[in-house]
Design a protein around this motif. Sequence first.
Motif, PDB file in Angstrom:
ATOM      1  N   GLY A  73       0.825  -1.202   0.000  1.00  0.00           N
ATOM      2  CA  GLY A  73       0.000   0.000   0.000  1.00  0.00           C
ATOM      3  C   GLY A  73       0.859   1.250   0.000  1.00  0.00           C
ATOM      4  N   GLY A  74       0.553   2.159   0.915  1.00  0.00           N
ATOM      5  CA  GLY A  74       1.309   3.401   1.006  1.00  0.00           C
ATOM      6  C   GLY A  74       2.543   3.317   1.879  1.00  0.00           C
ATOM      7  N   GLY A  75       2.797   2.130   2.466  1.00  0.00           N
ATOM      8  CA  GLY A  75       4.009   1.957   3.261  1.00  0.00           C
ATOM      9  C   GLY A  75       3.819   2.026   4.764  1.00  0.00           C
ATOM     10  N   GLU A  79       7.649   1.457   6.362  1.00  0.00           N
ATOM     11  CA  GLU A  79       8.434   2.523   6.992  1.00  0.00           C
ATOM     12  C   GLU A  79       8.908   2.158   8.401  1.00  0.00           C
ATOM     13  OE1 GLU A  79       7.147   6.529   6.679  1.00  0.00           O
ATOM     14  OE2 GLU A  79       6.943   6.455   4.494  1.00  0.00           O
ATOM     15  N   PRO A  80       8.042   1.632   9.273  1.00  0.00           N
ATOM     16  CA  PRO A  80       8.545   1.242  10.599  1.00  0.00           C
ATOM     17  C   PRO A  80       9.628   0.166  10.521  1.00  0.00           C
ATOM     18  CG  PRO A  80       6.156   1.365  10.619  1.00  0.00           C
ATOM     19  CD  PRO A  80       6.581   1.515   9.199  1.00  0.00           C
ATOM     20  N   MET A  81       9.512  -0.782   9.586  1.00  0.00           N
ATOM     21  CA  MET A  81      10.532  -1.818   9.440  1.00  0.00           C
ATOM     22  C   MET A  81      11.868  -1.202   9.018  1.00  0.00           C
ATOM     23  SD  MET A  81       9.141  -4.598  10.370  1.00  0.00           S
ATOM     24  CE  MET A  81       7.460  -5.004  10.812  1.00  0.00           C
ATOM     25  N   HIS A 104       6.295   9.564   0.369  1.00  0.00           N
ATOM     26  CA  HIS A 104       6.240   9.631   1.830  1.00  0.00           C
ATOM     27  C   HIS A 104       7.539   9.144   2.459  1.00  0.00           C
ATOM     28  CE1 HIS A 104       4.802   9.139   5.979  1.00  0.00           C
ATOM     29  NE2 HIS A 104       3.881  10.029   5.654  1.00  0.00           N
ATOM     30  N   ALA A 105       8.135   8.089   1.897  1.00  0.00           N
ATOM     31  CA  ALA A 105       9.409   7.591   2.424  1.00  0.00           C
ATOM     32  C   ALA A 105      10.502   8.638   2.258  1.00  0.00           C
ATOM     33  CB  ALA A 105       9.800   6.298   1.705  1.00  0.00           C
ATOM     34  N   GLU A 106      10.516   9.302   1.098  1.00  0.00           N
ATOM     35  CA  GLU A 106      11.521  10.348   0.854  1.00  0.00           C
ATOM     36  C   GLU A 106      11.347  11.494   1.841  1.00  0.00           C
ATOM     37  OE1 GLU A 106      13.027  13.282  -2.765  1.00  0.00           O
ATOM     38  OE2 GLU A 106      11.644  11.638  -3.193  1.00  0.00           O
ATOM     39  N   GLN A 107      10.102  11.890   2.076  1.00  0.00           N
ATOM     40  CA  GLN A 107       9.823  12.962   3.040  1.00  0.00           C
ATOM     41  C   GLN A 107      10.236  12.562   4.454  1.00  0.00           C
ATOM     42  OE1 GLN A 107       5.624  13.486   2.370  1.00  0.00           O
ATOM     43  NE2 GLN A 107       5.916  15.054   0.802  1.00  0.00           N
ATOM     44  N   SER A 108      10.194  11.258   4.734  1.00  0.00           N
ATOM     45  CA  SER A 108      10.540  10.748   6.054  1.00  0.00           C
ATOM     46  C   SER A 108      12.030  10.426   6.183  1.00  0.00           C
ATOM     47  CB  SER A 108       9.715   9.489   6.360  1.00  0.00           C
ATOM     48  OG  SER A 108       8.327   9.760   6.269  1.00  0.00           O
ATOM     49  N   GLY A 109      12.794  10.628   5.113  1.00  0.00           N
ATOM     50  CA  GLY A 109      14.218  10.360   5.144  1.00  0.00           C
ATOM     51  C   GLY A 109      14.557   8.883   5.173  1.00  0.00           C
ATOM     52  N   LEU A 110      13.703   8.065   4.563  1.00  0.00           N
ATOM     53  CA  LEU A 110      13.902   6.614   4.580  1.00  0.00           C
ATOM     54  C   LEU A 110      14.202   6.091   3.183  1.00  0.00           C
ATOM     55  CD1 LEU A 110      10.892   5.674   6.874  1.00  0.00           C
ATOM     56  CD2 LEU A 110      13.306   5.664   7.533  1.00  0.00           C
ATOM     57  N   THR A 111      15.066   5.091   3.110  1.00  0.00           N
ATOM     58  CA  THR A 111      15.381   4.430   1.845  1.00  0.00           C
ATOM     59  C   THR A 111      14.651   3.090   1.794  1.00  0.00           C
ATOM     60  OG1 THR A 111      17.569   5.465   1.758  1.00  0.00           O
ATOM     61  CG2 THR A 111      17.215   3.518   0.383  1.00  0.00           C
ATOM     62  N   ILE A 112      13.647   3.006   0.938  1.00  0.00           N
ATOM     63  CA  ILE A 112      12.841   1.789   0.792  1.00  0.00           C
ATOM     64  C   ILE A 112      12.702   1.495  -0.701  1.00  0.00           C
ATOM     65  CG2 ILE A 112      10.586   0.719   1.191  1.00  0.00           C
ATOM     66  CD1 ILE A 112      10.292   2.562   3.649  1.00  0.00           C
TER      67      ILE A 112
END
Length: 248
Positions: A73-75, A79-81, A104-112
């Motif tokens: 879905g939207g992650g 994201e928590p993982m 959303h991942a980019e905005q959260s500073g996450l690489t997924i």
Amino acid sequence: MQAAPNTVDPSEVAKFEAMAAEWWDPKGKFKPLHMLNPCRLDYLTCQIAGEFDRNLSAPEPFKGLRILDIGCGGGLLSEPMARLGATVLGADAAERNIPVAQVHAEQSGLTIDYRCTTAEALADAGEQFDVVVNMEVVEHVADPLAYLAACQQLLKPGGLHLCSTINRNPKSYAMAIIGAEVIMRWLPKGTHEWNKFITPDELFELLSQSGVEPVDRKGFVFNPILWSWSISERNLSVNYVTASVKPA
């Protein structure tokens, strides 16, 4: 080797594509998942930590683990993982979900690693994971056994498969369809089809047939008084989750 059958149901994908922009709105169409998410994460993280001997109080306890969030879905789970240190691949057959998750991942500073793909395509490509997270997906596919077999192929020997769905009984019809779709209007009418729901015994049998060993199941129980979810050892009457291990 013959390619695995495609178990994607286009009509089911279309339902979630229509709601893609609302994934991260806690008051939108995915409000039930936002409410349930802390309970889901509690179960998932405890199972992963227990299976791989990880200390959840340590920094990045899932570092070194590769996790597939199938039907991401939207992650909301990807994201928590990733924050816990895992290398995460989020896969979804609904194309419109992927840009929402990526932004959303980019905005959260996450690489997924988000991809519009299926379990079968990933299995055919030889992808392998320590953990496959498969939440609220199996009731939406055309062939549950073929789908779970593809998920089993994606696991490394000794890997962990976490799968949740909705039980099939009069109570689940009343709560998941009448309550959530008609009365509360948390989800658009037709999001779920009661005849596609799967009982815990049926899911355990399907998981066993797919090649993994079921080791645990718990219920997710909604309390309308406290307006909150909790994990139950015994009450699997509506929402429930399972853990299975692929033999080493």
